[in-house]
Design a protein around this motif. Structure first.
Motif, short mmCIF file in Angstrom:
data_model
loop_
_atom_site.label_atom_id
_atom_site.label_comp_id
_atom_site.label_asym_id
_atom_site.label_seq_id
_atom_site.Cartn_x
_atom_site.Cartn_y
_atom_site.Cartn_z
N GLY A 44 89.08 100.61 45.87
CA GLY A 44 88.82 101.30 47.13
C GLY A 44 87.42 101.02 47.66
N THR A 45 86.46 100.93 46.76
CA THR A 45 85.08 100.63 47.15
C THR A 45 84.97 99.20 47.68
OG1 THR A 45 84.16 102.19 45.55
CG2 THR A 45 82.69 100.45 46.33
N VAL A 46 85.65 98.26 47.01
CA VAL A 46 85.62 96.86 47.45
C VAL A 46 86.19 96.73 48.86
CG1 VAL A 46 86.56 94.55 47.03
CG2 VAL A 46 85.76 95.94 45.11
N ILE A 47 87.32 97.40 49.12
CA ILE A 47 87.94 97.32 50.44
C ILE A 47 87.02 97.91 51.50
CG2 ILE A 47 89.88 98.12 51.85
CD1 ILE A 47 91.56 98.17 49.29
N ARG A 48 86.38 99.03 51.19
CA ARG A 48 85.50 99.68 52.17
C ARG A 48 84.27 98.82 52.45
NH1 ARG A 48 81.41 103.14 51.25
NH2 ARG A 48 82.07 103.38 49.10
N GLU A 210 73.97 88.99 51.56
CA GLU A 210 74.45 87.96 50.65
C GLU A 210 75.35 88.55 49.57
OE1 GLU A 210 70.86 86.68 52.71
OE2 GLU A 210 71.29 88.42 51.45
N GLY A 211 75.02 89.77 49.14
CA GLY A 211 75.84 90.43 48.12
C GLY A 211 77.26 90.67 48.60
N LEU A 212 77.40 91.10 49.85
CA LEU A 212 78.73 91.33 50.42
C LEU A 212 79.49 90.01 50.60
CD1 LEU A 212 77.94 94.07 53.09
CD2 LEU A 212 79.16 94.36 50.93
N LYS A 213 78.76 88.97 51.05
CA LYS A 213 79.40 87.66 51.21
C LYS A 213 79.86 87.12 49.85
CE LYS A 213 76.77 86.31 55.33
NZ LYS A 213 75.73 85.39 55.87
N LEU A 214 79.03 87.33 48.84
CA LEU A 214 79.36 86.85 47.51
C LEU A 214 80.58 87.58 46.95
CD1 LEU A 214 76.79 85.95 44.82
CD2 LEU A 214 78.78 87.30 44.19
N LEU A 215 80.64 88.89 47.18
CA LEU A 215 81.79 89.68 46.74
C LEU A 215 83.07 89.18 47.40
CD1 LEU A 215 83.15 92.10 45.36
CD2 LEU A 215 82.35 93.53 47.25
N LEU A 225 79.02 80.06 45.20
CA LEU A 225 77.61 79.82 45.55
C LEU A 225 77.48 78.81 46.68
CD1 LEU A 225 75.94 79.73 42.00
CD2 LEU A 225 76.20 81.67 43.56
N THR A 226 78.30 77.78 46.64
CA THR A 226 78.28 76.77 47.70
C THR A 226 78.63 77.39 49.04
OG1 THR A 226 78.84 74.95 46.20
CG2 THR A 226 79.34 74.63 48.53
N ASN A 227 79.67 78.20 49.06
CA ASN A 227 80.11 78.80 50.32
C ASN A 227 79.11 79.79 50.88
OD1 ASN A 227 82.41 77.33 49.97
ND2 ASN A 227 83.68 79.04 49.32
N VAL A 228 78.53 80.61 50.01
CA VAL A 228 77.63 81.66 50.46
C VAL A 228 76.27 81.12 50.88
CG1 VAL A 228 76.35 83.73 49.76
CG2 VAL A 228 78.76 83.47 49.13
N PHE A 229 75.71 80.21 50.08
CA PHE A 229 74.34 79.78 50.33
C PHE A 229 74.21 78.44 51.06
CE2 PHE A 229 73.95 82.67 46.65
CZ PHE A 229 73.10 83.60 47.23
N LEU A 230 75.28 77.64 51.09
CA LEU A 230 75.23 76.39 51.85
C LEU A 230 76.10 76.45 53.09
CD1 LEU A 230 75.30 73.64 49.05
CD2 LEU A 230 73.37 74.90 50.01
N GLY A 231 76.88 77.52 53.21
CA GLY A 231 77.68 77.71 54.41
C GLY A 231 78.89 76.82 54.51
N ASN A 232 79.37 76.27 53.37
CA ASN A 232 80.55 75.40 53.41
C ASN A 232 81.81 76.21 53.63
OD1 ASN A 232 78.55 73.67 52.59
ND2 ASN A 232 79.84 72.59 51.12
N LYS A 233 82.84 75.56 54.12
CA LYS A 233 84.12 76.21 54.31
C LYS A 233 84.74 76.52 52.96
CE LYS A 233 85.21 74.11 58.78
NZ LYS A 233 86.18 73.29 59.53
N MET A 234 85.60 77.52 52.95
CA MET A 234 86.26 77.91 51.72
C MET A 234 87.08 76.76 51.16
SD MET A 234 85.37 80.95 51.00
CE MET A 234 84.63 82.40 51.77
N ALA A 235 86.98 76.62 49.80
CA ALA A 235 87.76 75.56 49.16
C ALA A 235 89.17 76.05 48.90
CB ALA A 235 87.09 75.16 47.85
#
Length: 235
Positions: A44-48, A210-215, A225-235
């Motif tokens: 529930g916390t993750v969804i919120r 960044e924490g929310l993006k990483l989650l 790490l590549t997606n969050v910090f380099l801005g690459n598209k999802m693999a």
């Protein structure tokens, strides 16, 4: 973003500039504690935190159902926040970034009542008849949740999950292991790195955003790490 020590922690990325990906990150105890904290977050916390509309799959709709259902259909004394804003199973010590995602003021905590006459039974509905003395259980009491990390902090002086005397290696897929010169060389061999000149070190900061993006990325891809910090598209 701001790099204040009170709101973020840093980690050093080793980037393959030719491949456009993070090979691994060199990180401190605070970063690893944050990552391990993600395992203790209730669904529930993750969804919120991510917002129900951003969730992959149907859990967002389930969350919305709880938001919309009338209290007429819920058990007496049950607060919706029990499901919508559940408390993490473990409280985390360490950098403030760890607390930003997990600390919520529980203003709607579930209430409990005991029998003031014999003190032998407890109920979550005020006025329930005590099965022993038949006296109404109406004396409100507060439930105190045990904090596992408090015990750790008392014994180690550090708190959190891992020891702070070690530097850690975090892979692109969030695999965590202790770091050493030998392990770094072995990892470069594993990635078949031929040109050392193509490697680049970059210090980045892990804050609330960044924490929310990483989650979110950890639920969607193996190249977090590549997606969050380099801005690459999802693999």
């Amino acid at each position: 973003m701001a790099t204040s020590n009170t709101t973020s922690v840093s980690l050093k990325l080793l980037i393959d500039t030719k491949g456009g990906k993070v090979l691994f990150a060199e990180a401190s105890k605070d970063v690893v504690d944050f990552l391990f904290t993600l395992l203790s977050l209730p669904v529930g916390t993750v969804i919120r935190l991510l917002s129900k509309d951003a969730m992959v799959g149907t859990l967002g709709k389930l969350y919305e159902s709880v938001e919309n259902i009338s209290y007429t259909y819920l058990q007496p004394n049950l607060k919706k926040d029990t499901l919508l804003k559940p408390k993490a199973a473990v409280a985390v010590a360490g950098s403030n970034i760890l607390l930003l995602l997990t600390n919520d003021v529980d203003s709607n905590a579930k209430q409990f009542y005991i029998c003031a006459k014999c003190n032998r039974h407890i109920s979550d509905v005020s006025g329930t008849v005590c099965p022993s003395c038949r006296y109404p259980m109406s004396t409100q009491v507060t439930y105190v949740c045990p904090q596992a990390s408090s015990t750790v902090a008392a014994t180690s002086g550090e708190g959190g999950y891992v020891k702070g005397v070690v530097t850690y290696m975090i892979m692109d897929n969030l695999e965590v292991k202790p770091m050493s010169t030998i392990s770094s060389i072995a990892m470069l061999n594993q990635f078949n790195v031929k040109e050392v000149g193509a490697l680049e070190e970059k210090v980045v900061y892990l804050g609330m955003d960044e924490g929310l993006k990483l989650l979110k990325a950890s639920l969607e891809t193996s190249t977090v790490l590549t997606n969050v910090f380099l801005g690459n598209k999802m693999a």
